[in-house]
Design a protein around this motif. Structure first.
Motif, PDB file in Angstrom:
ATOM      1  N   ALA A   1       6.964   1.319  -3.192  1.00  0.00           N
ATOM      2  CA  ALA A   1       7.330  -0.603  -2.854  1.00  0.00           C
ATOM      3  C   ALA A   1       7.812  -0.283  -1.707  1.00  0.00           C
ATOM      4  N   ASP A   2       9.135   0.132  -1.549  1.00  0.00           N
ATOM      5  CA  ASP A   2      10.102  -0.375  -0.090  1.00  0.00           C
ATOM      6  C   ASP A   2       9.350   0.048   0.741  1.00  0.00           C
ATOM      7  N   ILE A   3       9.075   1.522   1.441  1.00  0.00           N
ATOM      8  CA  ILE A   3       8.288   2.140   2.220  1.00  0.00           C
ATOM      9  C   ILE A   3       6.722   1.043   2.367  1.00  0.00           C
ATOM     10  N   PHE A   4       6.195   0.908   1.355  1.00  0.00           N
ATOM     11  CA  PHE A   4       4.846  -0.189   1.638  1.00  0.00           C
ATOM     12  C   PHE A   4       4.999  -1.066   2.683  1.00  0.00           C
ATOM     13  N   ASP A   5       6.250  -1.687   1.715  1.00  0.00           N
ATOM     14  CA  ASP A   5       5.937  -2.687   2.245  1.00  0.00           C
ATOM     15  C   ASP A   5       7.376  -2.822   3.760  1.00  0.00           C
ATOM     16  N   ALA A   6       7.784  -2.282   4.417  1.00  0.00           N
ATOM     17  CA  ALA A   6       8.312  -1.753   5.352  1.00  0.00           C
ATOM     18  C   ALA A   6       7.340  -1.263   6.355  1.00  0.00           C
ATOM     19  N   LEU A   7       6.366  -0.196   6.129  1.00  0.00           N
ATOM     20  CA  LEU A   7       5.207  -0.470   7.133  1.00  0.00           C
ATOM     21  C   LEU A   7       4.133  -1.622   7.250  1.00  0.00           C
ATOM     22  N   THR A   8       4.112  -3.081   6.379  1.00  0.00           N
ATOM     23  CA  THR A   8       3.122  -2.923   6.050  1.00  0.00           C
ATOM     24  C   THR A   8       3.362  -4.325   6.551  1.00  0.00           C
ATOM     25  N   THR A   9       5.060  -5.065   7.732  1.00  0.00           N
ATOM     26  CA  THR A   9       5.179  -6.293   8.050  1.00  0.00           C
ATOM     27  C   THR A   9       5.660  -6.112   9.277  1.00  0.00           C
ATOM     28  N   ARG A  10       5.602  -6.676   9.939  1.00  0.00           N
ATOM     29  CA  ARG A  10       5.672  -6.998  11.147  1.00  0.00           C
ATOM     30  C   ARG A  10       7.311  -6.478  11.720  1.00  0.00           C
ATOM     31  N   ARG A  11       7.479  -6.356  13.123  1.00  0.00           N
ATOM     32  CA  ARG A  11       9.062  -6.298  13.324  1.00  0.00           C
ATOM     33  C   ARG A  11       9.156  -6.604  14.830  1.00  0.00           C
ATOM     34  N   PRO A  12      10.083  -7.130  15.376  1.00  0.00           N
ATOM     35  CA  PRO A  12      10.109  -7.026  17.136  1.00  0.00           C
ATOM     36  C   PRO A  12      10.015  -5.974  17.978  1.00  0.00           C
ATOM     37  N   TYR A  13      10.004  -4.840  17.080  1.00  0.00           N
ATOM     38  CA  TYR A  13       9.252  -3.365  18.203  1.00  0.00           C
ATOM     39  C   TYR A  13       8.352  -2.473  17.780  1.00  0.00           C
ATOM     40  N   LYS A  14       7.355  -3.010  16.503  1.00  0.00           N
ATOM     41  CA  LYS A  14       6.623  -2.819  16.086  1.00  0.00           C
ATOM     42  C   LYS A  14       5.429  -3.757  15.243  1.00  0.00           C
TER      43      LYS A  14
END
Ligand SMILES: [Fe+2]
Ligand SMILES: [Fe+2]
Length: 322
Positions: A264-277
């Motif tokens: 769940a943690d990896i999936f959410d990190a990949l599918t949310t927007r960050r300032p740099y990605k």
């Protein structure tokens, strides 16, 4: 302005925000009720009798609104007037507001009683509503903040556990507390490191890798002694092949619950927007998790996760069960 269901305007001696309505559903919002005035069922009924289903509140009141919802969560979740999607949004918003408070608090542990209370209500709701995940899709934040990420990971983890057959409310409440607070330890790390927009130096990365230990400590200091909660917080960055942190555990040491929060943690990190990605779409995220992390993640639980999301899995690549 934030659109909210009229059913979320709960009885209180002083409503903590201004309430606007939009006559006819369009045009400029009109102030309907000033902040600090009492609110009761009669006011809600009056709005409904005029066909008003949604009200508007200032966007700046988002977290005051979240706290208002938290205080009325049991009543809202049992209210037959409220639809499941509206209730799901209420759980999500109140959890985000509470987690924002946790992340900003120097004494996050003092809020663990409130997070557990919220987790208990949310788990009860998730267990009895099979459409939770599709309702959640409408409210999940795609911008990454630690507090929205915490709630997203909590929601995905509980839904995954349920899909994997873990339906004992007590077990899910315990696991849920660890999931919601899994990154609470980041509140003890310098914002310069947490908000860095460039690659962390080796020393900064070493500090960052301690956040699961801080999350664990926050729970312990709050009197948490249950393994599922503590393990979810401490071990959510551990990997089956031993390459994770902070303890470098291996497969035989990782419970199904730790394996689920990791997915769940990896999936959410990949599918949310960050300032740099940018945010990755779900398909691309699942493909990366499958192709690049198959020795690190539990692939049986990963497949349950893919099926649960209802996403078209990369079938040709996915190992079929049995
Ligand atoms: Fe983390
Ligand atoms: Fe996380």
């Amino acid at each position: 302005m934030l659109t909210i269901p009229v059913g979320c305007l709960r009885t209180t001696p002083a409503m903590p925000f201004d309430i606007y309505i939009q006559p006819g559903g369009r045009g400029a919002p009109v102030l309907y009720r000033e902040k600090d005035l009492p609110m009761d069922a009669a006011v809600r009924e009056r709005l409904w009798s005029h066909g008003v289903q949604n009200a508007l509140i200032p966007a700046s009141a988002e977290y005051t609104y979240g706290a208002h919802l938290e205080g009325h969560l049991p009543a809202i979740l049992q209210d037959p007037e409220m639809s499941p999607p509206a209730k799901t949004a209420v759980v999500y918003r109140s959890a985000c507001a509470l987690m924002m408070e946790v992340m900003q608090s120097p004494r996050a542990g003092q809020l663990c009683g409130r997070t557990q209370e919220l987790v208990n209500h949310a788990v009860g709701f998730f267990l009895t509503h099979d459409e939770t995940l599709s309702c959640l899709a409408d409210v999940l934040s795609f911008d990454y903040y630690t507090y929205t990420h915490s709630v997203n990971v909590f929601a995905f983890s509980i839904c995954l556990a349920k899909a994997a057959g873990y339906k004992d409310p007590e077990v899910l409440r315990e696991f849920g507390q660890g999931c919601l607070l899994h990154d609470a330890g980041k509140s003890r790390i310098s914002p310069d490191i947490i908000n860095a927009k460039t690659k962390l130096s080796e020393a900064q990365w070493a500090v960052m890798q301690r956040h699961p230990v801080h999350s664990f400590d926050i729970l312990v200091e709050a009197g948490e002694g249950r393994d599922l909660a503590l393990d979810a917080a401490r071990s959510h960055h551990e990997k089956l092949d031993g390459s994770g942190y902070p303890d470098g555990l291996v497969a035989s040491e990782l419970s199904p619950f730790v394996r689920m929060i990791t997915i769940a943690d990896i999936f959410d990190a990949l599918t949310t927007r960050r300032p740099y990605k940018d945010a990755m779409n779900r398909q691309a995220a699942l493909r990366i998790m499958y192709s690049e992390m198959r020795r690190k993640l539990d692939m049986d639980l990963f497949q349950v996760f893919v099926d649960m999301l209802g996403e078209e899995p990369p079938r040709s690549e996915l190992r079929l069960k049995g």
